[in-house]
Design a protein around this motif. Structure first.
Motif, PDB file in Angstrom:
ATOM      1  N   THR A 141       0.495  -1.178  -0.090  1.00 14.68           N
ATOM      2  CA  THR A 141      -0.114   0.108  -0.070  1.00 14.68           C
ATOM      3  C   THR A 141       0.927   1.004   0.111  1.00 14.68           C
ATOM      4  OG1 THR A 141      -1.677  -1.391   1.588  1.00 14.68           O
ATOM      5  CG2 THR A 141      -1.585   1.490   1.145  1.00 14.68           C
ATOM      6  N   ALA A 142       1.489   1.050   0.770  1.00 21.88           N
ATOM      7  CA  ALA A 142       2.772   2.452   0.939  1.00 21.88           C
ATOM      8  C   ALA A 142       3.607   2.303  -0.627  1.00 21.88           C
ATOM      9  CB  ALA A 142       3.933   2.474   1.875  1.00 21.88           C
ATOM     10  N   ASP A 179      15.235  -1.054   7.098  1.00 21.04           N
ATOM     11  CA  ASP A 179      15.642  -0.569   5.282  1.00 21.04           C
ATOM     12  C   ASP A 179      15.666  -1.275   4.269  1.00 21.04           C
ATOM     13  OD1 ASP A 179      17.069  -2.774   5.951  1.00 21.04           O
ATOM     14  OD2 ASP A 179      18.821  -2.155   6.093  1.00 21.04           O
ATOM     15  N   SER A 180      14.579  -2.766   4.151  1.00 19.45           N
ATOM     16  CA  SER A 180      13.605  -2.580   3.189  1.00 19.45           C
ATOM     17  C   SER A 180      12.478  -3.270   3.438  1.00 19.45           C
ATOM     18  CB  SER A 180      14.521  -4.312   3.330  1.00 19.45           C
ATOM     19  OG  SER A 180      14.113  -5.177   4.606  1.00 19.45           O
ATOM     20  N   PHE A 181      11.744  -3.346   2.221  1.00 20.64           N
ATOM     21  CA  PHE A 181      10.217  -3.049   2.067  1.00 20.64           C
ATOM     22  C   PHE A 181       9.679  -5.024   1.896  1.00 20.64           C
ATOM     23  CE2 PHE A 181      11.686   0.932   0.150  1.00 20.64           C
ATOM     24  CZ  PHE A 181      11.267   1.771   0.768  1.00 20.64           C
ATOM     25  N   ARG A 182       8.291  -4.769   2.476  1.00 19.13           N
ATOM     26  CA  ARG A 182       7.887  -5.590   2.551  1.00 19.13           C
ATOM     27  C   ARG A 182       7.068  -5.377   1.346  1.00 19.13           C
ATOM     28  NH1 ARG A 182       5.569  -8.236   6.990  1.00 19.13           N
ATOM     29  NH2 ARG A 182       6.388  -6.753   8.358  1.00 19.13           N
ATOM     30  N   GLY A 183       6.837  -4.741   0.867  1.00 17.24           N
ATOM     31  CA  GLY A 183       5.587  -4.651  -0.458  1.00 17.24           C
ATOM     32  C   GLY A 183       7.206  -5.644  -2.027  1.00 17.24           C
ATOM     33  N   GLU A 184       6.370  -5.169  -2.643  1.00 13.97           N
ATOM     34  CA  GLU A 184       7.207  -5.900  -4.257  1.00 13.97           C
ATOM     35  C   GLU A 184       8.359  -5.258  -4.848  1.00 13.97           C
ATOM     36  OE1 GLU A 184       3.897  -7.262  -6.776  1.00 13.97           O
ATOM     37  OE2 GLU A 184       2.546  -7.284  -5.350  1.00 13.97           O
ATOM     38  N   VAL A 185       9.105  -6.079  -4.923  1.00 14.08           N
ATOM     39  CA  VAL A 185      10.057  -5.282  -5.334  1.00 14.08           C
ATOM     40  C   VAL A 185       9.980  -4.582  -6.622  1.00 14.08           C
ATOM     41  CG1 VAL A 185      11.051  -7.317  -6.953  1.00 14.08           C
ATOM     42  CG2 VAL A 185      12.660  -5.342  -6.039  1.00 14.08           C
ATOM     43  N   ALA A 186       8.926  -4.968  -7.283  1.00 15.25           N
ATOM     44  CA  ALA A 186       8.902  -4.395  -8.666  1.00 15.25           C
ATOM     45  C   ALA A 186       8.698  -2.390  -7.907  1.00 15.25           C
ATOM     46  CB  ALA A 186       7.639  -5.016  -9.204  1.00 15.25           C
ATOM     47  N   GLY A 225      -0.799  -1.088   6.695  1.00 12.68           N
ATOM     48  CA  GLY A 225      -1.509  -1.800   7.525  1.00 12.68           C
ATOM     49  C   GLY A 225      -3.188  -1.880   7.423  1.00 12.68           C
ATOM     50  N   GLN A 226      -3.458  -3.151   8.280  1.00 15.36           N
ATOM     51  CA  GLN A 226      -4.906  -2.681   8.459  1.00 15.36           C
ATOM     52  C   GLN A 226      -4.783  -3.622   9.610  1.00 15.36           C
ATOM     53  OE1 GLN A 226      -4.502  -3.673   5.358  1.00 15.36           O
ATOM     54  NE2 GLN A 226      -4.625  -1.395   5.078  1.00 15.36           N
ATOM     55  N   GLU A 227      -5.846  -3.585  10.674  1.00 12.93           N
ATOM     56  CA  GLU A 227      -6.178  -4.288  11.410  1.00 12.93           C
ATOM     57  C   GLU A 227      -8.135  -4.858  11.669  1.00 12.93           C
ATOM     58  OE1 GLU A 227      -4.242  -2.066  15.025  1.00 12.93           O
ATOM     59  OE2 GLU A 227      -6.313  -1.201  14.714  1.00 12.93           O
ATOM     60  N   PRO A 228      -8.466  -6.583  11.756  1.00  9.80           N
ATOM     61  CA  PRO A 228      -9.628  -6.655  11.418  1.00  9.80           C
ATOM     62  C   PRO A 228     -10.293  -6.379  12.374  1.00  9.80           C
ATOM     63  CG  PRO A 228      -7.868  -7.859  13.144  1.00  9.80           C
ATOM     64  CD  PRO A 228      -6.778  -7.514  12.812  1.00  9.80           C
ATOM     65  N   SER A 229     -11.681  -6.088  12.424  1.00 12.03           N
ATOM     66  CA  SER A 229     -12.805  -5.842  13.640  1.00 12.03           C
ATOM     67  C   SER A 229     -13.523  -6.828  13.865  1.00 12.03           C
ATOM     68  CB  SER A 229     -13.103  -4.648  13.274  1.00 12.03           C
ATOM     69  OG  SER A 229     -12.896  -4.471  11.418  1.00 12.03           O
ATOM     70  N   ASN A 230     -13.269  -8.427  14.569  1.00 16.11           N
ATOM     71  CA  ASN A 230     -13.483  -9.816  14.992  1.00 16.11           C
ATOM     72  C   ASN A 230     -14.316  -9.490  16.099  1.00 16.11           C
ATOM     73  OD1 ASN A 230     -13.635  -9.960  11.893  1.00 16.11           O
ATOM     74  ND2 ASN A 230     -11.614 -11.031  12.180  1.00 16.11           N
ATOM     75  N   GLU A 231     -14.099  -9.008  17.601  1.00 17.08           N
ATOM     76  CA  GLU A 231     -14.589  -8.721  18.215  1.00 17.08           C
ATOM     77  C   GLU A 231     -15.880  -9.373  18.330  1.00 17.08           C
ATOM     78  OE1 GLU A 231     -14.080  -5.651  17.125  1.00 17.08           O
ATOM     79  OE2 GLU A 231     -11.348  -5.478  17.222  1.00 17.08           O
TER      80      GLU A 231
END
Ligand code: NAP
Length: 301
Positions: A148-149, A170-177, A230-236
């Motif tokens: 997303t970022a 210093d490294s990204f979780r997102g796709e290298v492309a 990122g995201q968080e669920p709302s399953n309470e």
């Protein structure tokens, strides 16, 4: 009595509806806000097989229309709780179904700064595709290191004069492309190993303070700040009936089965390795198929 109640009208829920309707099931979709879920915030989808380029809003509209054309019943009501007998209690009504599919997705995670709430809509946004156009030729910052970022930074680099991408590692979780594409952009600066620790401004965002791993603090002047952490669920509301993990995601076995028979989960709301459009729609189709076969075996008894 419905055959299946689907909670959530994002890609997972709508796909579940499509499969159930094609199997002639009587279904009800309950949605708290608007159909489409998180995908409506995607400015461009390029990784859905068979579709080269489509905006999130257009994708959601097409899926919604497809489902509506099969006669889907959608009610815009907030679900407050469910029970073991598959009663679904909303702000307005109580419904019952032979099976429930939970497809409630996840919501944007906050950064956790004290002043964050004060600046929402005043220079601070969680949705680049919704608010990016307000920052034509202005300076903005994006916080986060996931897809997303990276996508938001790419999108904003075509609108704003300057985009800072601030990430805590210093490294990204997102796709290298995406990263490779961003490196080609003259107006994108990477601020790595850094956290945003403060947002400054009178009645709108004026600057942010970032702190690096060596505790050096820098103030960066920005007109807009996009938080994409990122995201968080709302399953309470489901925790009284089904098992949920320590992060709030619904525990699933066989991909979409919850700890309670006849209650299924599809999409980002469940524990899973990859939360994307493809996996959400895959979950929706599987959850509906399993619910349909469970209903059939119930009827045969
Ligand atoms: P994400 O992949 O969970 O990434 C969240 C990022 O925010 C991580 O880089 C994380 O840093 C950082 N972060 C988390 N909390 C933070 C905090 N308090 N302060 C600073 N940074 C923080 O979330 P996402 O990018 O929203 O993506 C969610 C899912 O949707 C992912 O599976 C993603 O692949 C998918 N997605 C797919 C597409 C696509 O397919 N086109 C587009 C968008 C999203 P660390 O890396 O250090 O943990």
């Amino acid at each position: 009595m419905y055959d299946i109640i689907i909670i959530g009208a994002g890609p997972a829920g709508l796909t579940a509806a499509l499969y159930a309707l094609r199997a002639n099931k009587k279904i009800l979709i309950l949605e708290a806000k608007t159909y489409g879920g998180q995908i409506i915030t995607a400015h461009m989808i390029q990784n859905y097989p068979g579709i080269e380029n489509i905006s999130g809003v257009e994708f959601a509209d097409k899926l919604y229309n497809q489902v509506k054309n099969f006669g889907a019943e959608i009610r815009y009501e907030t679900v407050l709780k469910i029970d073991e007998n598959r009663n679904v209690y909303t702000s307005k009504n109580t419904y019952q179904a032979k099976a429930i599919i939970i497809a409630t997705g996840a919501k944007n995670r906050k950064l956790g700064l004290e002043e964050e709430a004060k600046f929402i809509g005043k220079g601070l946004s969680y949705c680049a595709s919704c608010d990016g156009n307000f920052y034509k030729d202005k300076i903005v910052a994006v916080i986060g290191g996931g897809n997303t970022a990276l996508e938001d930074t790419l999108y904003l680099s075509n609108i704003a004069s300057k985009v800072y991408l601030i990430h805590r590692r210093d490294s990204f979780r997102g796709e290298v492309a995406y990263y490779n594409e961003l490196k080609q952009k003259d107006n994108v600066s990477f601020v790595l190993n850094s956290n945003c620790i403060k947002i400054n401004g009178e009645d709108k965002v004026e600057s942010i303070v970032v702190k690096d791993n060596n505790s050096n603090e820098t103030t960066i002047k920005v007109d807009g700040l996009f938080i994409a952490v990122g995201q968080e669920p709302s399953n309470e509301i489901f925790a009284n009936v089904i098992d949920i993990d320590e992060k709030g995601y619904i525990i699933a076995h066989d991909d979409v089965c919850t700890s309670k028979k006849k209650i299924y989960v599809a999409g980002d709301a469940r524990v899973k390795k990859l939360r994307q459009l493809t996996t959400a729609t895959a979950d929706g189709s599987l959850a509906a198929t399993m619910a349909i076969s469970e209903i059939a075996s119930q009827n045969a008894k």
